[in-house]
Each structure stands twice: as C-alpha cells, then as structure tokens.
Design a protein around this motif. Structure first.
Motif, PDB file in Angstrom:
ATOM      1  N   TYR A 256      41.948  51.508  35.750  1.00 13.97           N
ATOM      2  CA  TYR A 256      42.009  51.309  37.202  1.00 13.97           C
ATOM      3  C   TYR A 256      40.620  51.372  37.838  1.00 13.97           C
ATOM      4  O   TYR A 256      39.808  52.217  37.490  1.00 13.97           O
ATOM      5  N   ARG A 257      40.372  50.451  38.747  1.00 17.53           N
ATOM      6  CA  ARG A 257      39.113  50.485  39.511  1.00 17.53           C
ATOM      7  C   ARG A 257      39.438  50.469  41.006  1.00 17.53           C
ATOM      8  O   ARG A 257      40.176  49.592  41.478  1.00 17.53           O
ATOM      9  N   ALA A 258      38.904  51.424  41.724  1.00 17.60           N
ATOM     10  CA  ALA A 258      39.136  51.474  43.170  1.00 17.60           C
ATOM     11  C   ALA A 258      38.585  50.209  43.834  1.00 17.60           C
ATOM     12  O   ALA A 258      37.599  49.637  43.374  1.00 17.60           O
ATOM     13  N   GLU A 259      39.243  49.796  44.890  1.00 19.75           N
ATOM     14  CA  GLU A 259      38.778  48.590  45.585  1.00 19.75           C
ATOM     15  C   GLU A 259      37.616  48.893  46.516  1.00 19.75           C
ATOM     16  O   GLU A 259      36.754  48.054  46.765  1.00 19.75           O
ATOM     17  N   SER A 260      37.627  50.128  47.039  1.00 21.24           N
ATOM     18  CA  SER A 260      36.623  50.459  48.046  1.00 21.24           C
ATOM     19  C   SER A 260      35.573  51.421  47.501  1.00 21.24           C
ATOM     20  O   SER A 260      35.901  52.533  47.075  1.00 21.24           O
TER      21      SER A 260
END
Lengths: 393, 93
Positions: A256-260
């Motif tokens: 998972y990679r945060a969008e912000s």
C-alpha cells in the motif's frame, strides 16, 4: 467426524499468511491488499506435488497476532455476535478436508478448540517456513487444522521435512524422529494453566482427563508456575520480531502507498499509518520499546533467558511425564463485544498458547484442549488425542 | 510510557497515532508493568539466552540458483514501473 465428502479429501485451504502464486496473499493487512506472490510456500508446494488442490485462502487477523482473525482489514467472520475463524468455518462447511496455517500467536489452536476441530502445531523446524509471511520468526510454525487427528497426521506427513530454503529447517535425521513410535502413558495437568478458564473449558479439560484415565493413562495435576511466565515473555519477543519484520513495509517497493504525501518521510509514515491496524501498531511500538537501548537488556535479553528457563521446566516435566495437558483458550467462544472492550485481549488470551510458541514444542488441540509434548512427539500426541477428540464436538 | 517517549517511538517506526490510539497504547504499556514484575521474579542470573528453540546453527549452503524470475514477474507487484525500472517517489529534497 469428517465434515467433507470423499471428493474433497485432497482439497485444502491455506490461511493468508501462506504465499500462493495463483491467489492474492494479504496477511490480513491493508498493506498487502492485492499482493501476488511469485511462488507457493514450501508446505503448499509439497501438498500440490502430492496431488492436493489448494482451493482457497482463509482470512487471518493482521499478521495473525490476534484471537481468531478479528483484525483482518476487511473485517472478521462472526455469527450471532461471536467471532469465527475463517479457516475453521471452511472446514466445518465441507469446503476442504484441512487448512494449512501459520500459527504465530495461537489463533489456529484457539480456532480448533472453539470449533471442535483438531490442530497440530508441529515441533519448530520440522515444517518449512519458506514462503510464509514472517511475523514472529523464532516461534511461528506452519500448522494444520482438520476435522480429526487422523487428517492432521495425513497432512503433516506430507509437509514435514527438511528444506534447504529455510535456514531454520531442522536436519532430516532430527525430523525423522517424529516417526518414532511412542505412547503417551503419563500426563501432567498444570494447575497454573487453569487460571482464568471458564466452566465450559473446565468441562472439556475434565472430559479429556476422564477419557485418558479410562484408557489407562496416568494423569496428575501438578503446579509449575514458571511456565505461566511464557505469556509476558512471548509477548515481548513476538512484538520485537514483528516490529523488525514489518519494517520492510514502507509503501515504496510494493504494498500500500498513501496517496497524500509531500516528502519521503511523509510517504513512509502515511502509508504505514493508513495501512496498519491498531493492534499491529501497538505491537510495533511495544516491540520497538523492547528493543530500545534502555530496555534491550532489561526486557528483550531477559525474555530470551526466561525462554530457556521455561524450556528447561518443560524438560524437567518430560523426565516424568509424556505430555502436558492444558487449555487452549479461556472460553469456548469470544464475543465481538469482548474484543471491542479489550482491544489487546489476544495478548492476554495467549496465556494458554504461549508456552508451546516460545519453546517450539509440538501442541495438539483436540476435544477443546491442548496437549503439549516433547520435541518430535507429534505422532504420540496425535494418537493420544484420538482418544478424546470427540469430546470437543 | 510517557507521551515524549511515545512520540519518539512513533517517529522511529514511521507511524502517526491518533489521540485515541495514543491513549490505548499508554494503557497497554501500563498493563505490561505487571508482566515485567512476573519476568523479574524469575532468576536468570546464570541462565544463557535462548535465541533458537531448537539446535539450529548458522546455516551455510551452496550458492545455487534455485528459482529464476523474469524482470516482468519481479516488477508485477511494484506500484509503478517504466521500461523495466522501478519508479519511486522523489526522495531528494
């Protein structure tokens, strides 16, 4: 009693700590949502080579450290307000004859105890951990959950064996000891391990003792309080290892990679904060504190020494007894309300499962209770469990 | 466990806890105090550490290739790739 039809005998499910190349593996975490492995875990590969089909993945709690699977990022199965374990439910519904699972913090054994199934957590190092999601490497063990002891033994025979790909896999000559014939003739019930159990578990324990005695097994209740220190020691060791093992999940290379985010630190922090659940975050913080300069000797080093004290206590018991009978849970079911009220209940309920986790000893759960034996005594324990396994139904 | 130490542990572990999570973690640590007393009550002065539960020595094996994956297979799990390269977010300020 078998819950499956003959055509499902060679069908198993794998819990979501086991890598599968044709199905996603998430370890119950949003961090690994959609992750596809390039290979199967060694245990599953061995089953496939033997003609078995891995039909489905069973959800686990995040990194399998919870009670039964309730911290899975998609939510846990529940029925009438009671938490269920998905692997156990799949077996009970006849979808598969067995489940291959990673026992990190006792969830597999609790599932067996509460659902009337049988599980075998083999001696550490007898089943390869290659291709499992690492959580608490020094104690976690690939285990089998099935309808009865016979099925547990059938699957264990196929997955046990040395594996060069796993640095903690024992030599073949040691693993071969699990095939040596042995009989459980004398069993100890530890008074300290009966602490906190409800009337329903007490009933299961009494029933198992009665059946063992009726079958000529000598059963003594004895006191050994050192073994009850397994829980705090295992909690610290498990959290320390977990903290290290999940440090790889940073949102950069995979997962998972945060969008912000505005910089690399924010990317790491936001990805981990958004993807990890509260129990795991707490374990990470606890593990990190355990390994800190201030606490390394005081807690981590101490726990490694306590681990030896506990192992030696078991060794002493096994000079007189062939196995130790103890509960696997404090009650025969957990409600959603209980878990909501105490988010860290898994770090208390593992009082009953930590002794076998921290020592690497084999443990069979049948008839709702747990039998822990000498290293490599799986066959003898399974034979003993056959006598009282129906008591758990 | 005080808030200053907790903040340091959050930073070390790249986590940012909510206020409610912080309170829960502090309560968790408070409960662990009794566990420390249990551990301290066990005399380990002359006891060796037990890192491996079984007689496992450092394992050395021949450096043989046993699994080969293509670049495409290896990059399949990456959030972003471009012409065979892994694309990572900007890491330099």
């Amino acid at each position: 009693m078998k819950t499956y039809t003959e055509d499902k005998k060679l069908t198993v499910v794998a819990d979501d700590m086991m890598l599968t190349k044709d199905m996603p593996t998430t370890a119950g975490s949003k961090m690994l949502d959609g992750y596809m492995s390039l290979f199967d875990s060694e245990a599953l590969a061995r089953l496939k080579d033997a003609g078995y089909t891995v039909a489905a993945k069973a959800a686990v709690g995040e990194f399998a450290i919870d009670l039964l699977g309730e911290t899975n990022f998609k939510g846990a199965p529940a029925s009438d307000g009671h938490i269920k374990n998905q692997a156990a439910e799949m077996i009970l519904s006849g979808d598969a004859s067995a489940a291959v699972c990673l026992d990190v913090n006792g969830a597999v054994r609790r599932a067996a105890a509460q659902s009337g199934l049988v599980s075998v957590k083999p001696t550490y190092g007898t089943v390869s951990r290659f291709g499992t999601i690492p959580a608490a490497c020094s104690g976690e063990t690939v285990s089998v959950l099935a309808c009865d002891a016979e099925d547990c033994g059938r699957i264990l025979d196929l997955i046990a064996g040395h594996d060069d790909k796993d640095g903690t896999s024992l030599p073949a000559e040691l693993i071969a000891k699990t095939n040596e014939a042995a009989t459980v003739r004398k069993v100890a019930v530890l008074a300290s391990m009966k602490k906190g159990i409800g009337a329903d578990v007490c009933e299961k324990l009494d029933a198992a003792v009665a059946v063992l005695k009726a079958n000529g097994v000598e059963v003594d209740e004895i006191d050994d309080s050192v073994i009850s220190a397994s829980r705090p020691a295992w909690n610290a060791l498990m959290s320390a290892e977990l903290c290290n093992n999940v440090s790889r999940y940073d949102g950069v290379k995979y997962g998972y990679r945060a969008e912000s985010f505005t910089n690399i630190d924010e990317l790491y922090t936001n990805s981990r904060t958004e993807a990890f659940g509260e129990l795991l975050k707490t374990a990470i913080i606890f593990g990190s504190e355990t390994l800190s300069t201030e606490n390394y000797m005081k807690i981590y080093d101490k726990c490694l020494r306590v681990r030896r004290v506990i192992s030696e206590a078991f060794g002493k018991l096994f000079e007189t007894y062939d196995a130790v009978l103890m509960p696997a849970t404090s009650s025969m079911s957990y409600t959603e309300a209980e878990v909501k009220e105490n988010k860290f209940i898994a770090f208390e309920e593992n009082y009953y499962t930590a002794p076998a986790s921290i020592t690497g000893l084999p443990a069979i759960v049948a008839g709702g209770v747990q039998l822990v034996g000498r290293a490599f005594s799986e066959k003898a324990l399974l034979e003993a469990a056959k006598k009282y396994e129906k008591e758990g139904k | 466990m005080d808030r200053e130490i907790l903040r340091r542990l959050e930073l070390l572990n790249q986590l940012s806890l909510t206020e409610q999570e912080k309170e829960s973690v502090i309560a968790f640590f408070s409960d662990r105090e009794k566990d420390l007393e249990t551990l301290d009550a066990i005399d380990t002065a002359d006891v060796e550490r037990m890192v491996h539960v079984m007689p496992i020595m450092t394992v050395v094996r021949e450096d043989k290739v046993s699994q080969i994956f293509s670049r495409e297979e290896l990059q399949a799990a990456a959030p972003e790739t471009d012409e065979g390269y892994w694309c990572v977010p900007k890491v330099m300020e």
